[in-house]
Design an enzyme around this catalytic site. Structure first.
Site, PDB file in Angstrom:
ATOM      1  N   ARG A 159       0.854  -1.206   0.000  1.00 41.35           N
ATOM      2  CA  ARG A 159       0.000   0.000   0.000  1.00 41.35           C
ATOM      3  C   ARG A 159       0.875   1.236   0.000  1.00 41.35           C
ATOM      4  O   ARG A 159       0.597   2.222  -0.660  1.00 41.35           O
ATOM      5  CB  ARG A 159      -0.931  -0.009   1.209  1.00 41.35           C
ATOM      6  CG  ARG A 159      -2.259  -0.704   0.990  1.00 41.35           C
ATOM      7  CD  ARG A 159      -2.157  -2.078   0.349  1.00 41.35           C
ATOM      8  NE  ARG A 159      -3.436  -2.731   0.202  1.00 41.35           N
ATOM      9  CZ  ARG A 159      -4.003  -3.498   1.153  1.00 41.35           C
ATOM     10  NH1 ARG A 159      -3.356  -3.754   2.273  1.00 41.35           N
ATOM     11  NH2 ARG A 159      -5.182  -4.024   0.940  1.00 41.35           N
ATOM     12  N   ASP A 188      -0.062  -6.152  -3.693  1.00 37.52           N
ATOM     13  CA  ASP A 188      -1.492  -5.922  -3.450  1.00 37.52           C
ATOM     14  C   ASP A 188      -2.059  -5.145  -4.633  1.00 37.52           C
ATOM     15  O   ASP A 188      -1.347  -4.875  -5.613  1.00 37.52           O
ATOM     16  CB  ASP A 188      -1.721  -5.184  -2.117  1.00 37.52           C
ATOM     17  CG  ASP A 188      -2.997  -5.660  -1.436  1.00 37.52           C
ATOM     18  OD1 ASP A 188      -4.076  -5.565  -2.062  1.00 37.52           O
ATOM     19  OD2 ASP A 188      -2.927  -6.162  -0.302  1.00 37.52           O
ATOM     20  N   HIS A 266      -6.626  -9.487  -4.554  1.00 35.25           N
ATOM     21  CA  HIS A 266      -5.614  -8.447  -4.277  1.00 35.25           C
ATOM     22  C   HIS A 266      -4.508  -8.441  -5.330  1.00 35.25           C
ATOM     23  O   HIS A 266      -3.331  -8.293  -5.019  1.00 35.25           O
ATOM     24  CB  HIS A 266      -5.016  -8.636  -2.876  1.00 35.25           C
ATOM     25  CG  HIS A 266      -5.967  -8.245  -1.777  1.00 35.25           C
ATOM     26  ND1 HIS A 266      -6.226  -6.936  -1.438  1.00 35.25           N
ATOM     27  CD2 HIS A 266      -6.751  -9.000  -0.963  1.00 35.25           C
ATOM     28  CE1 HIS A 266      -7.114  -6.896  -0.448  1.00 35.25           C
ATOM     29  NE2 HIS A 266      -7.451  -8.132  -0.150  1.00 35.25           N
ATOM     30  N   GLU A 330     -10.002 -12.219   1.096  1.00 34.35           N
ATOM     31  CA  GLU A 330     -10.857 -11.258   0.395  1.00 34.35           C
ATOM     32  C   GLU A 330     -10.837 -11.435  -1.125  1.00 34.35           C
ATOM     33  O   GLU A 330     -10.476 -10.526  -1.863  1.00 34.35           O
ATOM     34  CB  GLU A 330     -10.412  -9.830   0.783  1.00 34.35           C
ATOM     35  CG  GLU A 330     -10.526  -9.582   2.271  1.00 34.35           C
ATOM     36  CD  GLU A 330      -9.981  -8.229   2.732  1.00 34.35           C
ATOM     37  OE1 GLU A 330     -10.542  -7.665   3.676  1.00 34.35           O
ATOM     38  OE2 GLU A 330      -8.988  -7.752   2.149  1.00 34.35           O
ATOM     39  N   TRP A 396      -7.205 -14.177  11.140  1.00 39.29           N
ATOM     40  CA  TRP A 396      -7.251 -12.715  11.306  1.00 39.29           C
ATOM     41  C   TRP A 396      -8.661 -12.180  11.524  1.00 39.29           C
ATOM     42  O   TRP A 396      -8.850 -11.138  12.144  1.00 39.29           O
ATOM     43  CB  TRP A 396      -6.627 -12.017  10.087  1.00 39.29           C
ATOM     44  CG  TRP A 396      -7.456 -12.033   8.816  1.00 39.29           C
ATOM     45  CD1 TRP A 396      -7.538 -13.050   7.914  1.00 39.29           C
ATOM     46  CD2 TRP A 396      -8.296 -10.990   8.320  1.00 39.29           C
ATOM     47  NE1 TRP A 396      -8.376 -12.715   6.890  1.00 39.29           N
ATOM     48  CE2 TRP A 396      -8.857 -11.442   7.107  1.00 39.29           C
ATOM     49  CE3 TRP A 396      -8.624  -9.707   8.775  1.00 39.29           C
ATOM     50  CZ2 TRP A 396      -9.744 -10.680   6.347  1.00 39.29           C
ATOM     51  CZ3 TRP A 396      -9.508  -8.938   8.019  1.00 39.29           C
ATOM     52  CH2 TRP A 396     -10.056  -9.421   6.813  1.00 39.29           C
ATOM     53  N   TYR A 421      -4.238  -5.908  15.040  1.00 40.73           N
ATOM     54  CA  TYR A 421      -4.191  -5.043  13.865  1.00 40.73           C
ATOM     55  C   TYR A 421      -3.738  -3.637  14.267  1.00 40.73           C
ATOM     56  O   TYR A 421      -4.502  -2.832  14.804  1.00 40.73           O
ATOM     57  CB  TYR A 421      -5.553  -5.032  13.158  1.00 40.73           C
ATOM     58  CG  TYR A 421      -5.621  -6.083  12.060  1.00 40.73           C
ATOM     59  CD1 TYR A 421      -5.034  -7.341  12.256  1.00 40.73           C
ATOM     60  CD2 TYR A 421      -6.231  -5.833  10.839  1.00 40.73           C
ATOM     61  CE1 TYR A 421      -5.067  -8.307  11.260  1.00 40.73           C
ATOM     62  CE2 TYR A 421      -6.265  -6.796   9.837  1.00 40.73           C
ATOM     63  CZ  TYR A 421      -5.685  -8.025  10.054  1.00 40.73           C
ATOM     64  OH  TYR A 421      -5.705  -8.977   9.072  1.00 40.73           O
ATOM     65  N   ASP A 423      -3.043  -1.129  12.521  1.00 37.48           N
ATOM     66  CA  ASP A 423      -3.501   0.032  11.743  1.00 37.48           C
ATOM     67  C   ASP A 423      -4.735   0.653  12.393  1.00 37.48           C
ATOM     68  O   ASP A 423      -5.215   1.689  11.935  1.00 37.48           O
ATOM     69  CB  ASP A 423      -3.788  -0.350  10.286  1.00 37.48           C
ATOM     70  CG  ASP A 423      -4.768  -1.497  10.144  1.00 37.48           C
ATOM     71  OD1 ASP A 423      -4.816  -2.375  11.045  1.00 37.48           O
ATOM     72  OD2 ASP A 423      -5.499  -1.550   9.133  1.00 37.48           O
ATOM     73  N   TRP A 472      -0.842  -2.874   8.588  1.00 39.93           N
ATOM     74  CA  TRP A 472      -1.298  -2.509   7.245  1.00 39.93           C
ATOM     75  C   TRP A 472      -1.048  -1.011   7.064  1.00 39.93           C
ATOM     76  O   TRP A 472      -1.125  -0.239   8.021  1.00 39.93           O
ATOM     77  CB  TRP A 472      -2.798  -2.820   7.097  1.00 39.93           C
ATOM     78  CG  TRP A 472      -3.101  -4.270   7.259  1.00 39.93           C
ATOM     79  CD1 TRP A 472      -3.647  -4.882   8.353  1.00 39.93           C
ATOM     80  CD2 TRP A 472      -2.860  -5.320   6.307  1.00 39.93           C
ATOM     81  NE1 TRP A 472      -3.757  -6.238   8.132  1.00 39.93           N
ATOM     82  CE2 TRP A 472      -3.288  -6.530   6.897  1.00 39.93           C
ATOM     83  CE3 TRP A 472      -2.324  -5.351   5.023  1.00 39.93           C
ATOM     84  CZ2 TRP A 472      -3.196  -7.769   6.244  1.00 39.93           C
ATOM     85  CZ3 TRP A 472      -2.222  -6.578   4.366  1.00 39.93           C
ATOM     86  CH2 TRP A 472      -2.658  -7.764   4.970  1.00 39.93           C
ATOM     87  N   THR A 473      -0.775  -0.611   5.828  1.00 35.50           N
ATOM     88  CA  THR A 473      -0.299   0.769   5.658  1.00 35.50           C
ATOM     89  C   THR A 473      -1.133   1.601   4.678  1.00 35.50           C
ATOM     90  O   THR A 473      -0.608   2.520   4.052  1.00 35.50           O
ATOM     91  CB  THR A 473       1.176   0.764   5.198  1.00 35.50           C
ATOM     92  OG1 THR A 473       1.263   0.090   3.939  1.00 35.50           O
ATOM     93  CG2 THR A 473       2.074   0.099   6.210  1.00 35.50           C
ATOM     94  N   GLU A 474      -2.439   1.301   4.563  1.00 35.12           N
ATOM     95  CA  GLU A 474      -3.268   2.175   3.738  1.00 35.12           C
ATOM     96  C   GLU A 474      -3.094   3.630   4.146  1.00 35.12           C
ATOM     97  O   GLU A 474      -2.999   4.525   3.312  1.00 35.12           O
ATOM     98  CB  GLU A 474      -4.751   1.799   3.868  1.00 35.12           C
ATOM     99  CG  GLU A 474      -5.170   0.592   3.054  1.00 35.12           C
ATOM    100  CD  GLU A 474      -5.119  -0.692   3.852  1.00 35.12           C
ATOM    101  OE1 GLU A 474      -4.309  -0.780   4.802  1.00 35.12           O
ATOM    102  OE2 GLU A 474      -5.873  -1.641   3.529  1.00 35.12           O
TER     103      GLU A 474
HETATM  104  C1  ACM Z   1      -6.597  -9.032   5.788  1.00 32.41           C
HETATM  105  O1  ACM Z   1      -6.636  -8.196   6.702  1.00 32.41           O
HETATM  106  N1  ACM Z   1      -7.247  -8.825   4.643  1.00 32.41           N
HETATM  107  C2  ACM Z   1      -5.849 -10.265   5.925  1.00 32.41           C
END
Ligand code: ACM
Ligand code: ZN
Length: 532
Positions: A159, A188, A266, A330, A396, A421, A423, A472-474
């Site tokens: 990201r 991704d 992804h 996802e 997760w 998580y 983030d 996660w780095t969105e």
């Molecule tokens: C995830 O947070 N989509 C693994």
């Protein structure tokens, strides 16, 4: 192994009362026993640190002692050095260590080289608050061993791209906290960050996006209108030479890098370069906003499997890790439902549900990885269609995926989003914080995590390999911000990974954290100075 906790009350109090070293760091050693003599050994800058001859890892450990403690490495002699690094600690846990401070100076003994490394880290953190070239260490015996063999942290470099120097600093931070697995999310929808020599356009073009959505676009599925974007291109990928350099850097610190190539969802960054691998044929563009995309790899196209094997083949050449992460999260079936190639593949396989296409691809990938001596990890969606026989599940979603998988005798890594998580916001007053993913995960909640569900029998519990936190780095685009999200929550999770439930104490942890934070400041690490 039966374990004891001998926290002496006087030692606990001394944290604030004096600068006396008490060895209570994070993760806290399970046993700290002072000999009661009141005597101390002196640790003096420039003193020798000895290591066994002809052991390259122990020599490297001695170099870490030089870097962290200012000591001078020398090969072990008859007469003990001021600090000696030795092997031979009796323990079934290779990461176990024992530090003995006494008449003979300071001895750090490990059940293996990694144990010695963790002992050095503990000593380093124990004296983080001390000033000057001579440090007084009370005679004591300090013992520790981690509860879990898998102690992980994930960084999403897809990201946002993070430079090599920061990735190394991130690895240093993991080592400081006793983490031994670095799960590296490298691909991704918003960027492909790994060079694949056979597919040179993949990283070259797939690693670039012209801009990024401003703020949060949570819930937005279709392309948002253009005024919502910044005007900063995001780009960058790691060359294979850089990846190898980072793998070696991590290995010296007893950290295995587990690369993740997220598939079959992804994958929009890859589809933007190879549109024929998507069900509609595109065109596709590297995504500039967040969320789950319905464009995924076309499983009915035989070129898709060829592509995956080419990528994973090179990934296996770069990363020696036994585990290779293939994502699997996802992955909407929307395109597969309408795609003639995917429908034909389902007929050929004799299956009725689109989810079976993911099962098929996972099985193919698993046998390819097995042919390279590797094993597959996937996010817990693979439990609901897509679970290969020998797969390890990375839990997760916070449902019962951990229990379901462990009861089926699949190995599980617990990275339950409600505890792991990073983030998510760490303070309730969100307006005081940089933009984060919408949820709230305070330090105390991280600390309360229990990776082994009470629904599992002792036999089933053995399938829980350990725990992992994920960054996660969105919404995280700079190294400083990444550290701020990581610290100090990683400290809390490191005690989850190292300590038995009965050994944890949030009140004591907070006292230890105050000392560790001073060390963060000395090392120049950014962290969230408030916690809840
Ligand atoms: C995830 O947070 N989509 C693994
Ligand atoms: Zn298709």
């Amino acid at each position: 192994m039966k374990r004891t906790i001998l926290f002496l009350a006087a030692a606990a109090l001394s944290i604030s009362a004096s600068a006396e070293v008490n060895y209570q760091t994070i993760p806290c050693p399970q046993s700290i026993v002072f000999d009661g003599s009141g005597k101390s050994a002196l640790l003096v800058k420039g003193q020798t640190v000895s290591y066994p001859a002809e052991n390259a890892k122990m020599w490297r450990n001695a170099l870490f002692a030089q870097e962290y403690l200012g000591l001078t490495p020398e090969v072990e002699k008859k007469k003990p050095a001021s600090v000696s690094l030795t092997l031979g600690l009796e323990s079934e846990n290779p990461d176990a260590y024992c530090i003995t401070v006494g008449k003979k100076g300071i001895q750090i003994q490990g059940a293996s080289e990694s144990g010695v490394f963790y002992g050095i880290q503990t000593l380093r953190k124990s004296i983080a608050d001390e000033q000057g070239d001579t440090i007084r260490l009370p005679w004591a015996t300090i013992k520790a061993e981690p509860r879990f063999q898998y102690r992980g942290t994930m960084l999403d470099c897809a990201r946002h791209f993070f430079p090599v120097e920061f990735v190394k600093e991130f690895i240093d931070i993991l080592a400081l906290h006793g983490v031994n697995k670095f799960h590296w999310h490298l691909t991704d929808d918003q960027g492909w960050r790994v060079e694949v020599k056979a597919l040179p356009e993949l990283a070259k073009r797939g690693s670039y996006r012209p801009h990024t959505i401003l703020g949060s676009n949570l819930g937005v599925r279709e392309t948002p209108p253009t005024p919502l974007y910044d005007d900063t291109p995001e780009e960058g990928f790691y060359t294979q030479a850089q990846l190898r350099e980072i793998v070696a850097y991590a290995a010296e610190r007893y950290i295995t890098i587990i690369p993740e190539i997220d598939l079959p969802g992804h994958m929009v960054a890859a589809l933007s370069v190879y549109p024929e691998l998507g069900c509609t044929g595109g065109p596709y563009a590297v995504k500039t906003f967040w969320g789950v995309d319905k464009d995924v790899l076309c499983v009915g196209n035989p070129k898709t499997l060829e592509f995956i094997k080419t990528v994973l083949g090179e990934v296996c050449d770069i990363f020696p890790s036994k585990f290779i992460h293939i994502g699997g999260d996802e992955c909407p079936r929307t395109r597969w439902e309408k795609c003639p190639k995917c429908q034909a593949k389902m007929k050929e396989l004799g299956v009725k549900k689109e989810s079976e296409l993911q099962t098929y691809i996972n099985r193919e990938v698993e046998s390819f990885l097995a042919s390279r001596g590797r094993e597959l990890i996937g996010w817990d969606e693979i439990v609901n269609g897509g679970l290969s026989d020998n797969a390890t599940v990375m839990f997760w979603r916070g449902g019962d995926g951990d229990v379901v998988a462990a009861k089926q005798h699949h190995r599980v890594i617990n990275s339950n989003k409600w505890f792991c998580y990073l983030d998510y916001y760490q303070l309730e007053k969100r307006e005081t914080q940089p933009l984060a993913f919408t949820r709230y995960l305070p330090l105390s909640k991280c600390y309360s995590m229990e990776p082994v569900s009470p629904e599992l029998t002792p036999e089933e519990s053995k399938y829980i390999l350990g725990a992992q936190c994920n960054l996660w780095t969105e919404y995280v685009s700079s190294p400083d911000h990444a550290e701020y999200m990581l610290l100090p929550r990683l400290a809390a999770l490191s005690e989850v990974m190292w300590l038995q439930p009965a050994e944890k104490d949030f009140g004591q942890f907070k006292v230890r954290l105050a000392a560790l934070e001073k060390y963060y400041r000395r090392l120049g690490y950014k962290y969230c100075p408030h916690y809840e």
